[in-house]
Enzyme design. Structure first.
Site, PDB file in Angstrom:
ATOM      1  CB  CYS A  47      -0.837  -0.145   1.448  1.00  0.00           C
ATOM      2  SG  CYS A  47      -1.588   1.446   1.731  1.00  0.00           S
ATOM      3  CG  HIS A  48       1.685   5.579  -2.031  1.00  0.00           C
ATOM      4  ND1 HIS A  48       1.191   5.810  -3.506  1.00  0.00           N
ATOM      5  CD2 HIS A  48       2.798   5.783  -1.864  1.00  0.00           C
ATOM      6  CE1 HIS A  48       2.278   6.456  -3.813  1.00  0.00           C
ATOM      7  NE2 HIS A  48       3.310   6.387  -2.798  1.00  0.00           N
ATOM      8  CB  THR A  49       0.113   3.699   4.101  1.00  0.00           C
ATOM      9  OG1 THR A  49      -0.798   4.155   3.763  1.00  0.00           O
ATOM     10  CG2 THR A  49       0.574   4.342   5.688  1.00  0.00           C
ATOM     11  CG  HIS A  69      -0.355  -1.620   6.158  1.00  0.00           C
ATOM     12  ND1 HIS A  69       0.653  -1.112   5.476  1.00  0.00           N
ATOM     13  CD2 HIS A  69      -1.572  -1.268   5.813  1.00  0.00           C
ATOM     14  CE1 HIS A  69       0.029  -0.136   4.602  1.00  0.00           C
ATOM     15  NE2 HIS A  69      -1.168  -0.134   4.714  1.00  0.00           N
ATOM     16  CD  GLU A  70      -3.850  -3.827   0.988  1.00  0.00           C
ATOM     17  OE1 GLU A  70      -4.084  -2.410   1.171  1.00  0.00           O
ATOM     18  OE2 GLU A  70      -3.622  -4.133  -0.249  1.00  0.00           O
ATOM     19  CB  CYS A  99      -8.977  -2.369  23.378  1.00  0.00           C
ATOM     20  SG  CYS A  99      -9.956  -1.011  23.798  1.00  0.00           S
ATOM     21  CB  CYS A 102     -11.190   2.430  24.921  1.00  0.00           C
ATOM     22  SG  CYS A 102     -11.182   2.580  22.804  1.00  0.00           S
ATOM     23  CB  CYS A 105     -13.779   0.125  21.513  1.00  0.00           C
ATOM     24  SG  CYS A 105     -12.101  -0.383  20.714  1.00  0.00           S
ATOM     25  CB  CYS A 113      -8.878   1.322  19.299  1.00  0.00           C
ATOM     26  SG  CYS A 113      -8.616   0.589  20.950  1.00  0.00           S
ATOM     27  NE  ARG A 117      -6.685   7.072  19.024  1.00  0.00           N
ATOM     28  CZ  ARG A 117      -7.120   8.105  19.122  1.00  0.00           C
ATOM     29  NH1 ARG A 117      -6.708   9.480  18.885  1.00  0.00           N
ATOM     30  NH2 ARG A 117      -8.395   8.380  19.845  1.00  0.00           N
ATOM     31  CB  CYS A 177      -4.809  -1.662   4.429  1.00  0.00           C
ATOM     32  SG  CYS A 177      -4.579   0.126   4.194  1.00  0.00           S
ATOM     33  NE  ARG A 372      -3.463  -2.217  -2.181  1.00  0.00           N
ATOM     34  CZ  ARG A 372      -3.148  -0.845  -2.218  1.00  0.00           C
ATOM     35  NH1 ARG A 372      -2.562  -0.104  -3.134  1.00  0.00           N
ATOM     36  NH2 ARG A 372      -3.576  -0.206  -0.921  1.00  0.00           N
TER      37      ARG A 372
END
Ligand code: NAD
Ligand code: ZN
Length: 379
Positions: A47-49, A69-70, A99, A102, A105, A113, A117, A177, A372
Site C-alpha cells: 500500500c502507498h502508506t 500491513h495489508e 480493544c 475503551c 470502541c 481505539c 489506534r 487496508c 495492487r
C-alpha cells in the site's frame, strides 16, 4: 503446534535504510506475549502508506524496520489471555485495532481505539515496549503493529480480524487496508445520496475502492480526478463516469469541477495524500450540503489552508482512518460482501510476485503501474 512458545526463524524483508531496496533476511520471531498472537502470513500486498514510511521523506524515519500491513494469514500461536482467536484461525491484520473496552470502541461512531489506534512512529509492541523481531540479538522494528513482510509476525490480538476460513486469502488480503478504507470512506463517511455526484481525487486502489463505494451507494455521476491519465480507462470498471486531469486545465480544479456540476459536487473523497488535492477536494463541494472526506496520509509538515467562509457556506470537511470500520467487528462482514459476490476484489489485483521479488512491487508502485500487487510468501 510444535512451534508454540518457541522462537521461530524465518524470512523477512528488512528495510535497513530509508529508500534502499528491502533485503530478505533470516529473522528470529519471539513468541507472542500476553494479549498477542503470532501469525503465519500467506499473502501480503503493498500500500502507498508502506512506501511513504520506507522513503521517510515526509515521515519520521524508524530503521531497521519490517514494513507491510495489508495481508492475510493464519494464527500460529497465541499468548496469555487471548480467547478470541486460536491457532488455525484465518485472520486479516489491521494497522489500527479494536480493544473493545475503551470509549471509542464502545461508541458506535468511532473506530479510533484509545489503546490500539494507528501509531506510525512506534516500532515496538505496546505490552512491554520491545520488538519481537531480531537478527543476531539486534532488534528490528515493527511497523503499525502489523509488519507483514515476514513469514511470521507478532501482533496485538486487537489488531487481527478473524474471518470466514472459506474466504481465499490471496484475494481478501487486499481488504485488510486499502480497499476497505476507500469503500468505507464513501459508504460510511461521505454517504452519498442516491443520484448524487461524487468526485474521487486519486485513482489508486484506495480511490478506486471509494469509487466502487459511490457506485454501490447509487451515485449517478462519479468524477475521477488524477494527474496520471493512465488511470482513467481502468477506473471505468470501478464506476467512474467522467475524468479530470488537473494538468489539462489552466484554472484551479475546484473551478473546473464547479463548472461541470452546476456549483460543486455533492460529495468528494480525497485518496492522494497530497495536501493540494486535499484542499481542492474540500473547496470543490457544493455549498449548502457538500461533504468532503480526507483519506490520504499527508506529509508530516502539511498544513490545510482554506478560507473560513467555505465552512460558513455550509460545506463539511471530514477525515477517516480505515473507512470508519471497526476492524474486528466490521471487517468479517466486508469479507462476507465478497463471499456473497456483492463486492468484487479480483479487479483490484493486477500483479503478483513471489516474496523473493518483493522489490518489484515497490517498482510497480513507483511507476504508477497496476493497482495492487500480491506478494506470495510461499511460492
Ligand atoms: P496510490 O499511489 O496507488 O494512488 C494515489 C493516486 O493519487 C495516484 O494515482 C496519483 O497519481 C494520484 N495523485 C497524487 N497527487 C495527486 C493530485 N495532486 N491530484 C490528483 N491526483 C493525485 O495510493 P493508494 O495505495 O491508493 O493510497 C492512497 C492514499 O491513501 C495514500 O496517501 C495512502 O497513504 C492513503 N491511505 C490512507 C488510509 C486511511 O486509513 N486513511 C489507509 C490506506 C491508505
Ligand atoms: Zn479501544
Amino acid at each position: 503446534m510444535a512451534t508454540a512458545g518457541k522462537v521461530i526463524k524465518c524470512k523477512a524483508a528488512v528495510a535497513w535504510e530509508a529508500g534502499k531496496p528491502l533485503s530478505i533476511e533470516e529473522v528470529e520471531v519471539a513468541p507472542p506475549q500476553a494479549m498477542e498472537v503470532r501469525v503465519k502470513i500467506l499473502y501480503t500486498s503493498l500500500c502507498h502508506t508502506d512506501v511513504y514510511f520506507w522513503e521517510a521523506k515526509g515521515q519520521t524515519p524508524v530503521f531497521p524496520r519490517i514494513f507491510g500491513h495489508e495481508a492475510g494469514g493464519i494464527i500460529e500461536s497465541v499468548g496469555e489471555g487471548v480467547t478470541d482467536v486460536a491457532p488455525g484461525d484465518h485472520v486479516l491484520p489491521v494497522f489500527t485495532g479494536e480493544c473493545k473496552e475503551c470509549p471509542h470502541c464502545k461508541s458506535a461512531e468511532s473506530n479510533m481505539c484509545d489503546l490500539l489506534r494507528i501509531n506510525t512512529d512506534r516500532g515496538v509492541m505496546i505490552g512491554d515496549g520491545k520488538s519481537r523481531f531480531s537478527i543476531n540479538g539486534k532488534p528490528i522494528y515493527h511497523f503499525v503493529g502489523t509488519s507483514t513482510f515476514s513469514e511470521y509476525t507478532v501482533m496485538h490480538v486487537g489488531c487481527v480480524a478473524k474471518i470466514n476460513p472459506e474466504a481465499p486469502l490471496d484475494k481478501v488480503c487486499v481488504l485488510s487496508c486499502g480497499i476497505s478504507t476507500g469503500l468505507g470512506a464513501t459508504i460510511n463517511v461521505a454517504k452519498p445520496p442516491k443520484g448524487s455526484t461524487v468526485a474521487i481525487f486519486g485513482l489508486g486502489a484506495v480511490g478506486l475502492a471509494a469509487a466502487e463505494g459511490a457506485r454501490i451507494a447509487g451515485a449517478s455521476r462519479i468524477i475521477g480526478v488524477d494527474l496520471n491519465p493512465s488511470r482513467f480507462e481502468e477506473a471505468r470498471k470501478f464506476g467512474c463516469t467522467e475524468f479530470v486531469n488537473p494538468k489539462d486545465h489552466d484554472k484551479p480544479v475546484q473551478q473546473v469541477l464547479a463548472e461541470m456540476t452546476n456549483g460543486g459536487v455533492d460529495r468528494s473523497v480525497e485518496c492522494t495524500g497530497n495536501i493540494n488535492a486535499m484542499i481542492q477536494s474540500f473547496e470543490c463541494v457544493h455549498d449548502g450540503w457538500g461533504v468532503a472526506v480526507l483519506v490520504g496520509v499527508p506529509h508530516k509538515d502539511a498544513e490545510f489552508k482554506t478560507h473560513p467562509m467555505n465552512f460558513l457556506n455550509e460545506r463539511t470537511l471530514k477525515g477517516t482512518f480505515f473507512g470508519n470500520y471497526k476492524p474486528r467487528t466490521d471487517l468479517p462482514n466486508v469479507v462476507e460482501l465478497y463471499m456473497k459476490k456483492e463486492l468484487e476484489v479480483e479487479k483490484f489485483i493486477t500483479h503478483s510476485v513471489p516474496f523473493a521479488e518483493i522489490n518489484k512491487a515497490f517498482d510497480l508502485m513507483a511507476k504508477g503501474e497496476g493497482i495492487r500487487c500480491i506478494i506470495r510468501m510461499e511460492n
